[in-house]
Design an enzyme around this catalytic site. Structure first.
Site, short mmCIF file in Angstrom:
data_model
loop_
_atom_site.label_atom_id
_atom_site.label_comp_id
_atom_site.label_asym_id
_atom_site.label_seq_id
_atom_site.Cartn_x
_atom_site.Cartn_y
_atom_site.Cartn_z
N ASP A 143 1.72 53.69 21.71
CA ASP A 143 0.96 53.35 20.85
C ASP A 143 -0.03 52.37 21.53
O ASP A 143 -0.12 52.42 22.73
CB ASP A 143 1.85 52.42 19.76
C1 NOJ Z 1 -1.50 51.99 15.84
C2 NOJ Z 1 -0.51 52.39 14.90
O1 NOJ Z 1 0.88 51.79 15.19
C3 NOJ Z 1 -0.18 53.80 15.26
O2 NOJ Z 1 0.42 54.12 14.45
C4 NOJ Z 1 -1.54 54.64 15.21
O3 NOJ Z 1 -1.49 56.20 15.29
C5 NOJ Z 1 -2.65 54.12 16.45
N1 NOJ Z 1 -2.63 52.73 16.33
C6 NOJ Z 1 -3.98 54.71 16.63
O4 NOJ Z 1 -4.60 54.36 15.54
#
Ligand code: NOJ
Length: 730
Positions: free
Chosen positions: A264
């Site tokens: 993430d």
């Molecule tokens: C953080 C989020 O937790 C995740 O779900 C998302 O896909 C990413 N950022 C990218 O934006």
């Protein structure tokens, strides 16, 4: 345990092997770096990095021209490879469908698949080839803002709908340029963030992980999901991004996943903040060894992987396996054969038609006293449309709508105004500026309109920004002065319909019985307005069922239907509500039960609840045998009867309880469901089947097992009640 997934070279496709052989260390590491994009232009540093092969994918670039320029840059060198182009396409792209929680209320895999497929083509038309969806976290605490992005609280429901979303995004063949690679996220346990606060620890046992949080991911893998995202959180102390148990042992070892795992946002570097890595280099090493393949938006891989390989801390075999996993996904997308053509975006009308259907199907009728709904057109000459969300084109779209177009939204006010004419008048007042507005100055003006109307429709809830990532609430009542607005409107005596637009279930204790009818639409997307109008007037019937429990109050949380029994279960009469405890009452320790003095032990609306306008009844539950043996199927039949004057839809739900086992088993578990329509006066027989494999649970050895013994089953229209029967597993 330390992961060392190194896919044997022979198992790699010839193209992937040939490409890998031709790459130097820097190019290999480049494939593992997902870089935050240009958002409309390409800065010099990015152009250089892409052209030099230091980037494997870009996220957040949605300008098709810029996307194509980036792809051309990536092909500058003869050995250059096209980029993955990723984005959070969560519940629509330019066209916005209901939030995932709303889609889940349809309990319809077909609908979820169709919405994802439409979003995919709109997104692909802008140069994207990868979405960070579906979110498969089982969400049992609605304080957590990401409950909006979830498919609810039940592992089976999330599994079925999550797999459908994967099919919708990916289609049958990922080389189809109208499709996107999907990403099952967030592996794993993120839905259990303590206290419903985002990014918090997830203190889960291995059994809870395997039994509740893993099944949706396994279902996504079976549906062919191309990629998986590791979660931000720590699971029982070990952050997912460095968790070899999750990424290596389970995902690859036990389930045979052959796509790649992406971190993430900066979650590799954050291993230092979790306190498990010394520095960024240590973080990169731990993540890579644990089974993470690609880093999103951080610099740990870019800056440290080369040295880690040169020093021998990370084997070249492991690095090659990481690169091969990324290349394999590019191969599935057809990117190793060249660039994908951009499809033509469907006309907004096509999206609008599906968004309307989806908004209809996500609505859950929670309450309908005296059958106020559907409203009769000939009986309603004046309708007061009130509340801060009655005319908010952007807010009704919900969270995660980076690319959503509010201009495509039709609000309840606009939709109802279309019907205005002689004999039908709309009176409109927001009452409050926002849902958080505490200024009660205009409440009486709004109530005065209600007093003049035949019916008042009050659209309350939360703005889009009050749910979603990092937007958690400790108190999930209606914010601002909305409860007071409802009280004043109800006090006029005008029949009142409460419409909830929110990113989560709300705690309605104290006000839930003021309106005659309550319709929960969550954030229903662009077509929330027309869908609401048509539901109110019975042009369409509400078919939704709650994918998540509605608590009475926040202090009860987490509350979900599939909890374990306690040794001291509560029932009506087994406790005295706080207000009725006599002064001077003495403490006693006998006969006590598990409840709250101030909230009891039941939720306000149970999982699976949702009314319709027709009167469908379940009857004659029959099992074809009393004893089920391994290899056999228990056949369960039930009759559904429509004795009323209008056609209706019902989602019939099958629940099971394992009465005695070596571990305490939930009081109910959803095993199957089916949504059916029945004409007025019609009846039909529904058949469900259960086998031994449906009765398994994760035993003391952390393996799925079944145990002989008695089971109870229910067939019903919610998790709270149903026709019941018993059988034995031999
Ligand atoms: C953080 C989020 O937790 C995740 O779900 C998302 O896909 C990413 N950022 C990218 O934006």
């Amino acid at each position: 345990m330390e992961g060392q997934d190194t896919t044997p070279r022979e198992a790699l496709g010839t193209t992937v092997r040939r490409l890998l052989d031709g790459m130097d260390l820097e190019e290999k590491i480049g494939q593992l770096c997902l870089v935050n994009g240009a958002e409309g232009s390409i800065p010099q540093w990015l152009a250089e990095d892409v052209a030099a092969g230091r980037v494997g994918g870009i996220l957040n670039e949605v300008d098709p021209t810029v996307a194509c320029q980036l792809q051309q840059l990536a092909l500058t060198r003869p050995s250059g490879l096209p980029l993955l182009m990723g984005r959070d396409v969560i519940h629509g792209f330019h066209t916005v469908f209901p939030i995932p929680l709303g889609q889940a209320a349809s309990w319809s895999a077909d609908l979820v698949e169709a919405c994802a497929a439409h979003a995919a083509v709109e997104a692909a038309a802008c140069g994207l080839n990868w979405t960070f969806a579906p979110m498969l976290d089982v969400a049992r605490d609605p304080r957590w803002g990401r409950v909006a992005e979830s498919l609810g609280e039940d592992p089976l429901l999330v599994s079925r709908l999550g797999a459908a979303m994967v099919r919708g995004f990916q289609g049958g063949d990922l080389r189809d340029p109208t499709r996107l690679a999907a990403c099952a996220k967030h592996f794993a346990g993120y839905g259990a963030s303590e206290g419903g606060r985002d990014y918090n620890s997830c203190p889960l046992s291995e059994r809870e992980l395997r039994q509740v949080h893993f099944p949706p991911f396994q279902a996504a893998l079976e549906a062919g999901v191309a990629t998986v995202m590791a979660s931000f959180c720590d699971v029982d102390g070990l952050p997912a991004s460095a968790n070899a148990f999750l990424l290596d042992q389970v995902l690859r070892g036990e389930w045979g996943f052959r796509g790649f795992v992406v971190s993430d946002w900066e979650s590799v570097g954050q291993l230092t903040l979790h306190g498990v890595a010394e520095d960024e280099g240590d973080a990169a090493l731990q993540a890579a060894k644990a089974g993470l393949d690609m880093e999103m938006a951080g610099s740990s891989f870019r800056r440290h992987l080369a040295n880690l390989v040169r020093d021998g801390a990370l084997t070249l075999e492991r690095l090659d396996a990481m690169v091969a996993a990324v290349l394999a996904v590019k191969e599935r997308l057809g990117l190793l054969e060249g660039l994908r053509p951009l499809p033509t975006e469907p006309s907004p009308d096509v999206g609008a038609a599906l968004a309307y259907k989806a908004a209809l199907e996500c609505a859950v009728l929670l309450r309908n006293e005296g059958e106020l709904l559907p409203l009769r057109r000939d009986a309603v000459r004046t309708l007061a449309l009130l509340g801060p969300l009655a005319d908010e084109a952007a807010e009704q779209m919900g969270t995660w709508v980076f690319d959503g177009e509010a201009a495509r939204s039709v609000t309840p006010l606009t939709a109802l105004r279309k019907w205005e004419g002689p004999g039908f008048q709309i009176l409109h007042h927001a009452g409050l500026d926002t849902t958080r507005d505490l200024d009660a100055r205009h409440l009486d003006d709004a109530a005065a309109l209600a007093a003049r109307a035949d019916v008042a429709v009050l659209v309350l809830g939360e703005e889009a920004i009050l749910s979603g990532e990092a937007h958690c609430r400790a108190d999930i009542r209606l914010p601002g002065a909305q409860e007071e607005l409802l009280r004043r409107v109800a006090a006029t005596g005008t029949p009142t319909v409460l419409v909830l637009m929110a990113g989560r279930p709300l705690a309605l204790e104290g006000i839930h019985d003021l309106p005659h009818a309550t319709l929960c639409m969550f954030h229903a997307g662009n077509q929330a307005g027309p869908a609401l109008r048509d539901l109110l007037f019975g042009v369409a019937e509400p078919v939704g069922k709650l994918p998540v429990t509605f608590p009475r109050q926040s202090g009860q949380l987490p509350v979900h239907y599939s909890h374990n029994p306690t040794g001291r279960p509560a029932d009506e009469g087994s406790y005295t509500p706080m207000a009725q405890i006599p002064q001077g009452a003495k403490q006693h320790s006998l006969g006590n039960t598990s409840h709250y003095l101030d909230a009891g032990y039941t939720p306000l609306y149970p999982f699976g609840h949702g009314l319709g306008y027709a009167h469908l009844q379940l009857r004659n539950l029959r099992l074809d045998r009393e004893e089920l043996k391994a290899g056999e199927r228990l056949s369960i039949t039930v009759e559904l009867v429509n004795e009323g004057p209008r056609a209706g839809t019902e989602t019939v739900q099958l629940y099971v309880r394992d009465l005695v086992a070596s571990l305490s088993r939930p009081v109910k578990e959803l095993k199957d469901f089916r949504r059916v329509c029945l004409e007025a006066g019609d009846r039909m027989e529904l058949r469900f089947q259960l086998g031994e494999e449906d009765l398994r649970f994760v035993g003391r050895q952390q393996r799925w097992i079944s145990e002989a013994g008695r089971f109870q089953l229910w067939v019903g229209t919610s998790s709270a009640a149903g026709l019941e029967a018993f059988f034995t597993l031999a």
